[in-house]
Write a protein that holds these residues in place. Structure first.
Motif, PDB file in Angstrom:
ATOM      1  N   LEU A  18       3.218   4.142 -11.896  1.00  0.00           N
ATOM      2  CA  LEU A  18       1.876   3.599 -12.073  1.00  0.00           C
ATOM      3  C   LEU A  18       0.847   4.730 -12.134  1.00  0.00           C
ATOM      4  O   LEU A  18      -0.110   4.665 -12.915  1.00  0.00           O
ATOM      5  CB  LEU A  18       1.527   2.621 -10.953  1.00  0.00           C
ATOM      6  CG  LEU A  18       2.187   1.247 -11.027  1.00  0.00           C
ATOM      7  CD1 LEU A  18       1.945   0.471  -9.734  1.00  0.00           C
ATOM      8  CD2 LEU A  18       1.689   0.455 -12.234  1.00  0.00           C
ATOM      9  N   ILE A  19       1.036   5.763 -11.327  1.00  0.00           N
ATOM     10  CA  ILE A  19       0.124   6.909 -11.365  1.00  0.00           C
ATOM     11  C   ILE A  19       0.180   7.575 -12.741  1.00  0.00           C
ATOM     12  O   ILE A  19      -0.867   7.879 -13.335  1.00  0.00           O
ATOM     13  CB  ILE A  19       0.444   7.914 -10.237  1.00  0.00           C
ATOM     14  CG1 ILE A  19       0.060   7.299  -8.884  1.00  0.00           C
ATOM     15  CG2 ILE A  19      -0.277   9.242 -10.462  1.00  0.00           C
ATOM     16  CD1 ILE A  19       0.540   8.096  -7.683  1.00  0.00           C
ATOM     17  N   SER A  20       1.371   7.787 -13.269  1.00  0.00           N
ATOM     18  CA  SER A  20       1.489   8.366 -14.618  1.00  0.00           C
ATOM     19  C   SER A  20       0.817   7.472 -15.654  1.00  0.00           C
ATOM     20  O   SER A  20       0.119   7.964 -16.553  1.00  0.00           O
ATOM     21  CB  SER A  20       2.959   8.578 -14.983  1.00  0.00           C
ATOM     22  OG  SER A  20       3.527   9.581 -14.191  1.00  0.00           O
ATOM     23  N   LEU A  21       1.024   6.172 -15.528  1.00  0.00           N
ATOM     24  CA  LEU A  21       0.410   5.219 -16.450  1.00  0.00           C
ATOM     25  C   LEU A  21      -1.116   5.307 -16.384  1.00  0.00           C
ATOM     26  O   LEU A  21      -1.792   5.282 -17.414  1.00  0.00           O
ATOM     27  CB  LEU A  21       0.880   3.800 -16.128  1.00  0.00           C
ATOM     28  CG  LEU A  21       0.419   2.690 -17.046  1.00  0.00           C
ATOM     29  CD1 LEU A  21       1.059   2.823 -18.425  1.00  0.00           C
ATOM     30  CD2 LEU A  21       0.758   1.333 -16.438  1.00  0.00           C
ATOM     31  N   GLU A  22      -1.656   5.439 -15.178  1.00  0.00           N
ATOM     32  CA  GLU A  22      -3.111   5.564 -15.033  1.00  0.00           C
ATOM     33  C   GLU A  22      -3.618   6.865 -15.650  1.00  0.00           C
ATOM     34  O   GLU A  22      -4.665   6.875 -16.297  1.00  0.00           O
ATOM     35  CB  GLU A  22      -3.527   5.456 -13.569  1.00  0.00           C
ATOM     36  CG  GLU A  22      -3.429   4.053 -12.998  1.00  0.00           C
ATOM     37  CD  GLU A  22      -4.398   3.042 -13.601  1.00  0.00           C
ATOM     38  OE1 GLU A  22      -5.305   3.416 -14.389  1.00  0.00           O
ATOM     39  OE2 GLU A  22      -4.253   1.853 -13.292  1.00  0.00           O
ATOM     40  N   HIS A  52     -10.128   2.693 -13.796  1.00  0.00           N
ATOM     41  CA  HIS A  52      -8.852   3.410 -13.804  1.00  0.00           C
ATOM     42  C   HIS A  52      -8.875   4.599 -12.851  1.00  0.00           C
ATOM     43  O   HIS A  52      -7.882   4.880 -12.178  1.00  0.00           O
ATOM     44  CB  HIS A  52      -8.488   3.854 -15.222  1.00  0.00           C
ATOM     45  CG  HIS A  52      -8.001   2.732 -16.078  1.00  0.00           C
ATOM     46  ND1 HIS A  52      -6.688   2.319 -16.083  1.00  0.00           N
ATOM     47  CD2 HIS A  52      -8.667   1.924 -16.936  1.00  0.00           C
ATOM     48  CE1 HIS A  52      -6.562   1.303 -16.922  1.00  0.00           C
ATOM     49  NE2 HIS A  52      -7.750   1.043 -17.449  1.00  0.00           N
ATOM     50  N   LEU A  53      -9.997   5.276 -12.789  1.00  0.00           N
ATOM     51  CA  LEU A  53     -10.122   6.385 -11.836  1.00  0.00           C
ATOM     52  C   LEU A  53      -9.995   5.879 -10.398  1.00  0.00           C
ATOM     53  O   LEU A  53      -9.354   6.522  -9.560  1.00  0.00           O
ATOM     54  CB  LEU A  53     -11.456   7.114 -12.035  1.00  0.00           C
ATOM     55  CG  LEU A  53     -11.567   7.924 -13.329  1.00  0.00           C
ATOM     56  CD1 LEU A  53     -13.013   8.342 -13.573  1.00  0.00           C
ATOM     57  CD2 LEU A  53     -10.641   9.121 -13.306  1.00  0.00           C
ATOM     58  N   LEU A  59      -3.786   4.532  -5.790  1.00  0.00           N
ATOM     59  CA  LEU A  59      -2.364   4.811  -5.983  1.00  0.00           C
ATOM     60  C   LEU A  59      -1.954   6.126  -5.329  1.00  0.00           C
ATOM     61  O   LEU A  59      -0.856   6.227  -4.765  1.00  0.00           O
ATOM     62  CB  LEU A  59      -2.008   4.816  -7.474  1.00  0.00           C
ATOM     63  CG  LEU A  59      -1.983   3.447  -8.137  1.00  0.00           C
ATOM     64  CD1 LEU A  59      -1.966   3.590  -9.649  1.00  0.00           C
ATOM     65  CD2 LEU A  59      -0.811   2.619  -7.644  1.00  0.00           C
ATOM     66  N   ASN A  60      -2.808   7.125  -5.395  1.00  0.00           N
ATOM     67  CA  ASN A  60      -2.514   8.388  -4.716  1.00  0.00           C
ATOM     68  C   ASN A  60      -2.415   8.190  -3.206  1.00  0.00           C
ATOM     69  O   ASN A  60      -1.561   8.789  -2.549  1.00  0.00           O
ATOM     70  CB  ASN A  60      -3.551   9.453  -5.062  1.00  0.00           C
ATOM     71  CG  ASN A  60      -3.329  10.055  -6.431  1.00  0.00           C
ATOM     72  OD1 ASN A  60      -2.199  10.271  -6.851  1.00  0.00           O
ATOM     73  ND2 ASN A  60      -4.406  10.323  -7.142  1.00  0.00           N
ATOM     74  N   ALA A  63       0.868   6.520  -2.565  1.00  0.00           N
ATOM     75  CA  ALA A  63       1.944   7.513  -2.703  1.00  0.00           C
ATOM     76  C   ALA A  63       2.097   8.303  -1.404  1.00  0.00           C
ATOM     77  O   ALA A  63       3.227   8.518  -0.930  1.00  0.00           O
ATOM     78  CB  ALA A  63       1.663   8.454  -3.873  1.00  0.00           C
ATOM     79  N   ARG A  64       0.986   8.720  -0.824  1.00  0.00           N
ATOM     80  CA  ARG A  64       1.059   9.430   0.461  1.00  0.00           C
ATOM     81  C   ARG A  64       1.674   8.546   1.532  1.00  0.00           C
ATOM     82  O   ARG A  64       2.502   8.988   2.318  1.00  0.00           O
ATOM     83  CB  ARG A  64      -0.338   9.896   0.900  1.00  0.00           C
ATOM     84  CG  ARG A  64      -0.796  11.159   0.215  1.00  0.00           C
ATOM     85  CD  ARG A  64      -2.070  11.720   0.827  1.00  0.00           C
ATOM     86  NE  ARG A  64      -3.227  10.834   0.684  1.00  0.00           N
ATOM     87  CZ  ARG A  64      -4.000  10.757  -0.392  1.00  0.00           C
ATOM     88  NH1 ARG A  64      -3.736  11.512  -1.439  1.00  0.00           N
ATOM     89  NH2 ARG A  64      -5.034   9.951  -0.424  1.00  0.00           N
ATOM     90  N   ASP A  65       1.270   7.270   1.550  1.00  0.00           N
ATOM     91  CA  ASP A  65       1.771   6.337   2.566  1.00  0.00           C
ATOM     92  C   ASP A  65       3.274   6.108   2.457  1.00  0.00           C
ATOM     93  O   ASP A  65       3.945   5.930   3.468  1.00  0.00           O
ATOM     94  CB  ASP A  65       1.046   4.990   2.480  1.00  0.00           C
ATOM     95  CG  ASP A  65      -0.407   5.069   2.914  1.00  0.00           C
ATOM     96  OD1 ASP A  65      -0.804   6.084   3.543  1.00  0.00           O
ATOM     97  OD2 ASP A  65      -1.156   4.111   2.615  1.00  0.00           O
ATOM     98  N   VAL A  66       3.790   6.101   1.226  1.00  0.00           N
ATOM     99  CA  VAL A  66       5.235   5.866   1.053  1.00  0.00           C
ATOM    100  C   VAL A  66       6.028   7.164   1.012  1.00  0.00           C
ATOM    101  O   VAL A  66       7.246   7.147   0.871  1.00  0.00           O
ATOM    102  CB  VAL A  66       5.552   4.987  -0.189  1.00  0.00           C
ATOM    103  CG1 VAL A  66       4.897   3.627  -0.077  1.00  0.00           C
ATOM    104  CG2 VAL A  66       5.191   5.679  -1.486  1.00  0.00           C
ATOM    105  N   GLY A  67       5.319   8.293   1.142  1.00  0.00           N
ATOM    106  CA  GLY A  67       5.997   9.585   1.238  1.00  0.00           C
ATOM    107  C   GLY A  67       6.521  10.134  -0.062  1.00  0.00           C
ATOM    108  O   GLY A  67       7.550  10.809  -0.096  1.00  0.00           O
ATOM    109  N   THR A  68       5.815   9.878  -1.160  1.00  0.00           N
ATOM    110  CA  THR A  68       6.244  10.415  -2.450  1.00  0.00           C
ATOM    111  C   THR A  68       5.151  11.303  -3.025  1.00  0.00           C
ATOM    112  O   THR A  68       3.970  11.122  -2.725  1.00  0.00           O
ATOM    113  CB  THR A  68       6.617   9.292  -3.437  1.00  0.00           C
ATOM    114  OG1 THR A  68       7.297   9.848  -4.556  1.00  0.00           O
ATOM    115  CG2 THR A  68       5.419   8.511  -3.908  1.00  0.00           C
ATOM    116  N   GLU A  69       5.554  12.248  -3.835  1.00  0.00           N
ATOM    117  CA  GLU A  69       4.594  13.156  -4.463  1.00  0.00           C
ATOM    118  C   GLU A  69       4.005  12.494  -5.699  1.00  0.00           C
ATOM    119  O   GLU A  69       4.733  11.995  -6.574  1.00  0.00           O
ATOM    120  CB  GLU A  69       5.278  14.464  -4.847  1.00  0.00           C
ATOM    121  CG  GLU A  69       4.303  15.516  -5.300  1.00  0.00           C
ATOM    122  CD  GLU A  69       4.946  16.884  -5.434  1.00  0.00           C
ATOM    123  OE1 GLU A  69       4.467  17.647  -6.279  1.00  0.00           O
ATOM    124  OE2 GLU A  69       5.916  17.161  -4.700  1.00  0.00           O
TER     125      GLU A  69
END
Length: 149
Positions: A18-22, A52-53, A59-60, A63-69
């Motif tokens: 989703l981050i890439s899509l954004e 979108h911003l 989403l960032n 991502a931190r909450d789920v432990g992914t970069e």
């Protein structure tokens, strides 16, 4: 283009995609804002880009909450989303808006799927639903406005 975003088996992959899509969407919005002849249309598109911003910011955090970069840019699809806009520019503002409507089709689909993802916690589901409503509103505006030009 048909997106596969939202079909991921894990929440971390979903959020990453989703981050890439954004990032891809923001690049397309930037391209549209530069290319539209009608400044009133550009102003509305800029407001949508702001959504979108904001989505990217949330989403960032997820991502931190789920432990992914979190990716810091889009992927190869960015060339497709911005390329469609560049080609549409040859035919004018209505064609640009129609091209953006097709980009929004993908973001709507992605957030529809994300809102139903089995690993999404209530807070992320609430965000996915909010983003879905934003994307549906954007898509409707692009579609309606292009048809009235």
């Amino acid at each position: 283009m048909v997106t596969m975003v939202g079909n991921e088996s894990t929440i971390d992959k979903l959020v990453t995609n989703l981050i890439s899509l954004e990032h891809d969407a923001i690049a397309a919005y930037d391209s549209v804002i530069e290319r539209l002849d009608d400044r009133r249309l550009s102003a509305q598109v800029a407001e949508f880009r702001d959504d979108h911003l904001q989505h990217l910011q949330v989403l960032n955090e997820i991502a931190r909450d789920v432990g992914t970069e979190a990716p810091t840019e889009g992927d190869m699809k960015q060339m497709l989303t911005t390329g469609k806009i560049a080609l549409a520019d040859l035919m004018g503002d209505a064609a640009i808006l129609k091209a953006m409507k097709t980009n929004e089709d993908d973001t709507v689909t992605a957030y529809e799927r994300a809102s139903r993802h089995e690993d999404a916690i209530p807070q992320s589901k609430a965000f996915f639903l909010k983003a879905l409503h934003d994307e549906q509103r954007h898509r409707e505006w692009f579609d309606t406005t292009a048809k009235t030009m």
